[in-house]
Motif scaffolding. Structure first.
Motif, short mmCIF file in Angstrom:
data_model
loop_
_atom_site.label_atom_id
_atom_site.label_comp_id
_atom_site.label_asym_id
_atom_site.label_seq_id
_atom_site.Cartn_x
_atom_site.Cartn_y
_atom_site.Cartn_z
N GLY A 1 0.81 -1.22 0.00
CA GLY A 1 0.00 0.00 0.00
C GLY A 1 0.84 1.26 0.00
O GLY A 1 0.30 2.36 -0.11
N THR A 2 2.15 1.14 0.16
CA THR A 2 3.04 2.30 0.15
C THR A 2 4.15 2.04 -0.86
O THR A 2 4.82 1.01 -0.77
CB THR A 2 3.69 2.51 1.54
N PRO A 3 4.35 2.93 -1.82
CA PRO A 3 5.41 2.69 -2.81
C PRO A 3 6.79 2.77 -2.18
O PRO A 3 6.98 3.39 -1.13
CB PRO A 3 5.21 3.83 -3.80
N GLU A 4 7.78 2.16 -2.86
CA GLU A 4 9.15 2.32 -2.38
C GLU A 4 9.50 3.80 -2.48
O GLU A 4 9.19 4.47 -3.47
CB GLU A 4 10.16 1.50 -3.19
N VAL A 5 10.14 4.29 -1.47
CA VAL A 5 10.49 5.70 -1.38
C VAL A 5 12.01 5.78 -1.34
O VAL A 5 12.66 4.96 -0.69
CB VAL A 5 9.86 6.33 -0.12
N ARG B 1 -2.05 5.11 6.67
CA ARG B 1 -2.72 3.80 6.63
C ARG B 1 -3.95 3.78 7.54
O ARG B 1 -4.99 3.25 7.20
CB ARG B 1 -1.74 2.70 7.04
N ILE B 2 -3.77 4.36 8.75
CA ILE B 2 -4.91 4.38 9.68
C ILE B 2 -6.05 5.19 9.07
O ILE B 2 -7.21 4.77 9.09
CB ILE B 2 -4.48 4.98 11.04
N ALA B 3 -5.72 6.35 8.51
CA ALA B 3 -6.76 7.21 7.97
C ALA B 3 -7.47 6.56 6.79
O ALA B 3 -8.71 6.59 6.67
CB ALA B 3 -6.16 8.56 7.56
N PRO C 1 9.66 -7.81 12.47
CA PRO C 1 8.78 -6.77 11.94
C PRO C 1 9.25 -6.19 10.61
O PRO C 1 8.42 -5.86 9.75
CB PRO C 1 8.79 -5.69 13.04
N SER C 2 10.55 -6.05 10.41
CA SER C 2 11.04 -5.51 9.15
C SER C 2 10.61 -6.37 7.98
O SER C 2 10.22 -5.87 6.92
CB SER C 2 12.58 -5.42 9.17
N VAL C 3 10.69 -7.70 8.16
CA VAL C 3 10.30 -8.60 7.08
C VAL C 3 8.79 -8.59 6.88
O VAL C 3 8.29 -8.51 5.75
CB VAL C 3 10.83 -10.03 7.36
N VAL C 4 8.06 -8.67 7.99
CA VAL C 4 6.60 -8.73 7.88
C VAL C 4 6.06 -7.46 7.22
O VAL C 4 5.17 -7.51 6.36
CB VAL C 4 5.97 -8.93 9.28
N ALA C 5 6.58 -6.31 7.62
CA ALA C 5 6.04 -5.05 7.08
C ALA C 5 6.26 -4.94 5.58
O ALA C 5 5.55 -4.20 4.90
CB ALA C 5 6.67 -3.86 7.80
N GLY C 6 7.23 -5.66 5.05
CA GLY C 6 7.44 -5.65 3.61
C GLY C 6 6.47 -6.54 2.86
O GLY C 6 6.46 -6.53 1.62
N LEU C 7 5.64 -7.28 3.60
CA LEU C 7 4.74 -8.24 2.97
C LEU C 7 3.27 -7.83 3.04
O LEU C 7 2.41 -8.56 2.55
CB LEU C 7 4.89 -9.61 3.65
N THR C 8 2.96 -6.71 3.67
CA THR C 8 1.56 -6.42 3.96
C THR C 8 1.29 -4.92 3.95
O THR C 8 2.21 -4.12 4.18
CB THR C 8 1.17 -6.98 5.35
N ASP C 9 0.04 -4.57 3.71
CA ASP C 9 -0.35 -3.16 3.86
C ASP C 9 -1.02 -2.91 5.21
O ASP C 9 -1.52 -1.83 5.45
CB ASP C 9 -1.26 -2.74 2.70
N ARG C 10 -1.01 -3.92 6.08
CA ARG C 10 -1.55 -3.70 7.43
C ARG C 10 -0.51 -2.96 8.26
O ARG C 10 0.69 -3.15 8.07
CB ARG C 10 -1.85 -5.03 8.10
N LEU C 11 -0.96 -2.21 9.25
CA LEU C 11 -0.02 -1.63 10.22
C LEU C 11 0.60 -2.75 11.04
O LEU C 11 -0.10 -3.69 11.43
CB LEU C 11 -0.74 -0.67 11.16
N VAL C 12 1.87 -2.62 11.33
CA VAL C 12 2.58 -3.59 12.15
C VAL C 12 2.93 -2.92 13.48
O VAL C 12 3.68 -1.93 13.50
CB VAL C 12 3.85 -4.09 11.45
N VAL C 13 2.37 -3.44 14.55
CA VAL C 13 2.72 -2.97 15.89
C VAL C 13 3.80 -3.90 16.41
O VAL C 13 3.56 -5.10 16.59
CB VAL C 13 1.49 -2.97 16.82
N ALA C 14 4.99 -3.36 16.61
CA ALA C 14 6.15 -4.17 16.97
C ALA C 14 6.39 -4.10 18.46
O ALA C 14 6.46 -3.00 19.04
CB ALA C 14 7.37 -3.69 16.21
N VAL C 15 6.55 -5.27 19.09
CA VAL C 15 6.81 -5.35 20.54
C VAL C 15 8.16 -6.01 20.76
O VAL C 15 8.29 -7.21 20.60
CB VAL C 15 5.74 -6.18 21.27
#
Lengths: 224, 224, 224, 224, 224, 224, 224, 224
Positions: F23-27, F217-219, H159-173
């Motif tokens: 959902g976000t292009p490479e920047v 994304r949230i918005a 989280p770095s890998v997961v966030a590259g696979l999805t347009d969902r927000l990733v909350v990292a703990v």
């Protein structure tokens, strides 16, 4: 791809083809797991087809649980490691040096890891640089080894001296031995990272397992 | 008490009897002072009765201002030190070792300080532990010295090795030479504080002045 | 022992037999040296019998001074390295990966070091884990390499993923690329030290030289 | 060289000629060793020819094991030190100051070390700078001493004040006394390293042993 | 509530009633603002009804812009402060001590702040603890002051000594004067936070403004 | 899989399907890249099929290079961002708050990112907690927003207060505004991570880009 | 001078005239002392002429030892303080706020210290900024107080908000309440040192005693 | 305003309208509270009108006290959470991933928080990046989730890998799992803050509660 099979235990997803991919089987890190979880992971790896299975950071309760399940498991208390199944025949030789007697348990984890990886180990303890002739005395051992692992706490100065004496790779393991400005191994870690001799590679503080795996890969590669 | 006289310049209160109390005259730390302030401090010390006066951390502008005022001032550019007035005749000898060429400016500050304190200096550069035979080669120098100053950046391992070879006190000076995990001298500082050999005493990072004063006191005491 | 000869330049004592002892010649670390000192060190190494001599962390003034003395010196500006004399014929191959384009200068230092050590290099840039398929795409390259060097700043996560895909040793180089909580490479350094996959060995932040020397030793050993 | 003999216990390689080389015998650091290992090291040193042998960081179990083997061993519980064999006759005098009562155990380790090294000790406790007249009151003691050891936790300010009052070298020992921003002795350590008075040399946090060895060397040298 | 008025400049929302609520007017922190933004903020505060307006961390360009707009602005270059409008008549007296000449700019910011708050200031520079008689010499000044501000870098030891000599509150300001283990003021900050004498309160490194506001409140309260 | 296409520029491997996957292009992160590299990356992304392409951390030279290539590029100097191609029509609204005027550039990067992501932005500056009524005054804006971004340096306290006033997610951005114990944004970072109100999520220091992407994304999700 | 009397207990030198010099009697810091040492110090202070004597950081064994010696000692278990002798009649009032219930023990030490210093205390707990109306609700209490002590862990944001609401000095006490990035109180400490509102002065982590002494001095001064 | 009611228990002031203001009820943080205090807080919240009340960081004694008062309380021992009263019906779904089995307790706190907030949870454990195919295998789960929570210790690379696979927000703990250079979760925290993929938002180390609240808000907003 067949090298991507996973055994799902719910609380763990065992990567049973890791040995095929990386040459090192998945190893169970027992810290933070219950004894039952560690036993289940070991069993899962064996059922997944591994000839042997192996756990690190094994405390007393976990050791008991492992022996209850596999009476002939090999448990090294100093190294806090357990192996279930047959160990491979060792090839090659890694020299493991410690700067002081208190670094012994970490060196034991290196040695246990080498054994599990099927690589020979020669260990010389207490060759700290405060008596540098003790270091010079191991020069013949350096020349005979496929790789060198140096385990040191406090000032962590030993790898800098050793790397200046050999063309072998030196895998440096900082330990948490020391007090005050040793800051739990941070001093030794920084010393090793900034070693003035090239050929020094560093693993995490007290990470005898990681050093053993790396040294085993070097030794096996040299023996090929 | 006569040893407590102060010369008040407004922005500074010179402790003109410090040499009488502590054996070391007040020294002007020029960093953070304007050239005019440094010159005024030196003048105040001379007017307060000192035979010579001395500044450290002297940059180019301050050096020029000092030479404008005292054309025969001795200014050591590598050491960033300036001395106005006659230097004492040197007694004894301190051995100053560096681990690498880049540690040179700090060693120069040690040497300049020893000269200002009236103590002899023998300097051997670039005896890093990556070539430990270079360290062993200075053993005769160690035996001949009243004290040893070891200047080292990066891993800071040299004092640990040297202290194991001599019964002289080793004054260790960590330097900011290095990058990354050297953290501006922090790695070397921690190494020296945790040196596995006793007889190592440590000063602040890049503090050639402090090391020189301390070594001079040891040498003068041994020559008494 | 003939492998302990030293050439004394006053400000430096060159360890001309280091190659004989350790397989890697003494290399001139130009940071903190004047251009003239670096040139003198290179000349001293050549006069000491080395076929080639080599400097790292070479800035513009030093590069000019080197080229003035040896017009055919090879100077790699991205890598900030200079080599005087003939490069050896390369054997074997090390795969050098970067997580991002900004890590390029450090990877260039790795490549220049491999060339100076006589080892072949294949470099693939910008394979960050945010697009993990880019990492998977290098799997054939991993299998073909004697060793892998992974250069990464910011989160430093690439070595953890790569080490899970190969049985080659992974030499991880954290870089100072990034801002804020990257803390000049500290974040990447800690990530690499705590990598969840074994087989990752770490060097200092931005230390392409150290990584290159280590990878060259592994490659040469594998080619023997 | 005869001064390089080593006694090999397997887990330890005792440097029995260290006293000949460095003036200070090898001392057993009992932390991280089992009681049996510490006893074996002490025995090895005695068998190697030492007139006395000595251990630091001795806990209760180790103390018991030592006394079981050598009933007349001298064990200082506050200092956590043990000595087997005859203590040398003391010469000279070192003044040991503490900033507060809680710094007592570290000062005790200094005192025990001085005794083992054959140097006299005068100890004055609780002369913190919050009552600076208490510091001024020890001025006569400063003048009578061969060297001064200052033990302080919390703000670690005492060495700065003492060094301004004397021409004796000040060996500063930061302690882990304090809480919060004392950060286990880090605050005191940094204070001492940045002391505004020259003549202050620093050892590791809580390192009474190192301070004692250094002060003993200064005192013995002054008595020569 | 009338004490909550805000003047909205878009890039800033001026809290014009802060003086009514807190006794201290909003002050413009010029670092990170353009000269035009700082001028606009000062103008907004004056238009919001303040008798005078005031900026800290004023660099050269900003000083010029302020003087262009208000030719009779008072700009203190050492303190990097600017005040537009009439200063109040001073009441009471705060004693401002520095440990060294290099701490002068921070003390100047304290003094400028006191002037802007309408409180008198007496400043004595260079009373470092290395010459503790210089500290004892200010005892009469301590007794005459409403509050004491102590400005010190390096070891930061001065507040501990001063607080033991007076029943006045001591506001301690660590400065970034020093090098190496001073870590940009961290050493002095930790020293002051762990001061062994009660009655020491601490502000941020180099925060002469905050110390001045606090001391002014104490002095005004004592003068009521 | 079509969402894994890569455009290989040699020094960079562009992940042209990242927008499809995430959902976000490479920047393009321009720091550490040459102007030519940044331009090539932008061109590669456009040629790879992106409707627009976008770079952050753009300095003056890079901005010039971009405008030379694409005269109608939108370059936001405060935000140091550049966009080539058409911006999407904004939907929804994110409220961006700053604690002080000096936090403006980071807030500008948030706003530029929101614009590039096609999300509306309402920005209110300088609502620091030292005038808490300014915070309370934005309560209606909080209720109208899809998400809130809070940008704050120094003490970083604003997110804790805002999160207690709203059921919107608060994305907290610590900035490097401040000096001394602000430690380059570390103080604000730690404050935000330990915020006593839940609903605060944190990004890296000065990372306006990351906060903007997350808030967008949230918005967008709330507007679906 | 009569204000410099010392009672020498060997292990402690009691500064019995400290109250005369500084307005606050010497207080026994019981941490690191044996129960017997603490009792001896309290007895020494009483015999030195103090009307009452007082200890902080009193654990269970020490409390028992104190009560055995002085059955009517007042021991506050939450505050870990003990007072022997009559408490003075309280004057003035200090407002003590906590951000959360877990900060209670430190606030209790503040309150006990105020009582020992003869100053009144009003305590309001659990007014964290996550419910900022709870902070606004104490505005009348702020106006009625002579000084304010704010005790907060985790994000430590409360003093910034309180200081914007009052012209009273705010003494901020960071506590070790929290986990993870709270780093034992470091996060709160840094927040308070960088508070965006002036008028905040900071003491060491968990140092309720120091905050109490300082607030008492302010209150007594305001009541004069 | 009715949303500002407070219930005053003396040691606590419950913010009973927080749910109305922020969508999340006040939750009792049991660490640092006595069991009786926690029970009283829960009772106060219920009496203040909440349908359910909830505590985190509940140890064994507190769990017993809660069950004694409310026999049907739901106590999750792995998560150390307790809920009194009826849980809401879950809507939506959050995907919770762990990198390893040892991260389980923190993931359990996330899950318990989601349940208390009325949001569905799907949990997949042990998908560490050392076997990246395990990560790729959860891609369908990513697409089905409203938000993703990633729990990881050691290198924190997941989280770095997961966030590259999805347009969902990733909350990292980040978790405190690991040793040595993991520094109690600091390594993972820094990795996550510097993640090379956008869309990663970070909470405090081991803060499963905060991650759960944030993910629940995202999920509820997506379900609206």
């Amino acid at each position: 791809m067949t090298s991507d099979r996973t055994v799902d235990l719910g609380f763990a997803r065992l990567d049973v083809d890791r040995a095929a991919r990386t040459g090192t089987p998945e190893v169970v890190y027992a810290a933070g797991k219950t004894p039952a979880q560690t036993v289940a992971c070991l069993a899962g790896l064996l059922e997944g087809g591994a000839g042997s299975a192996w756990a690190t950071r094994v405390d007393g309760d976990t050791a008991t649980a492992i022996r209850d399940r596999w009476p002939d498991a090999v448990i090294d208390e100093e190294a806090r490691c357990a192996v279930v199944g047959a160990l491979p025949e060792p090839v090659g030789e890694v020299l493991v040096l410690t700067a002081g007697t208190s670094d012994g348990p970490v060196a034991a984890e290196v040695a246990a890891t080498l054994a599990a990886c099927g690589v020979g180990c020669r260990r010389v303890d207490d060759v700290g640089v405060a008596g540098v002739h003790r270091v010079l005395a191991v020069a013949p051992d350096l020349a005979a080894a496929d790789a060198v692992v140096v385990v040191a706490g406090m000032d962590g100065a030993l790898p800098s001296v050793v790397a200046g004496l050999t063309d072998r790779l030196v895998v440096a393991v900082p330990t948490s031995v020391g007090y005050g400005a040793a800051f739990g191994g941070l001093a030794a870690l920084l010393t090793m990272l900034t070693a003035c001799a090239p050929g020094v590679l560093v693993v995490n503080i007290d990470n005898g397992f990681g050093a053993g795996v790396a040294a085993a890969r070097i030794a096996r590669s040299a023996q090929r």
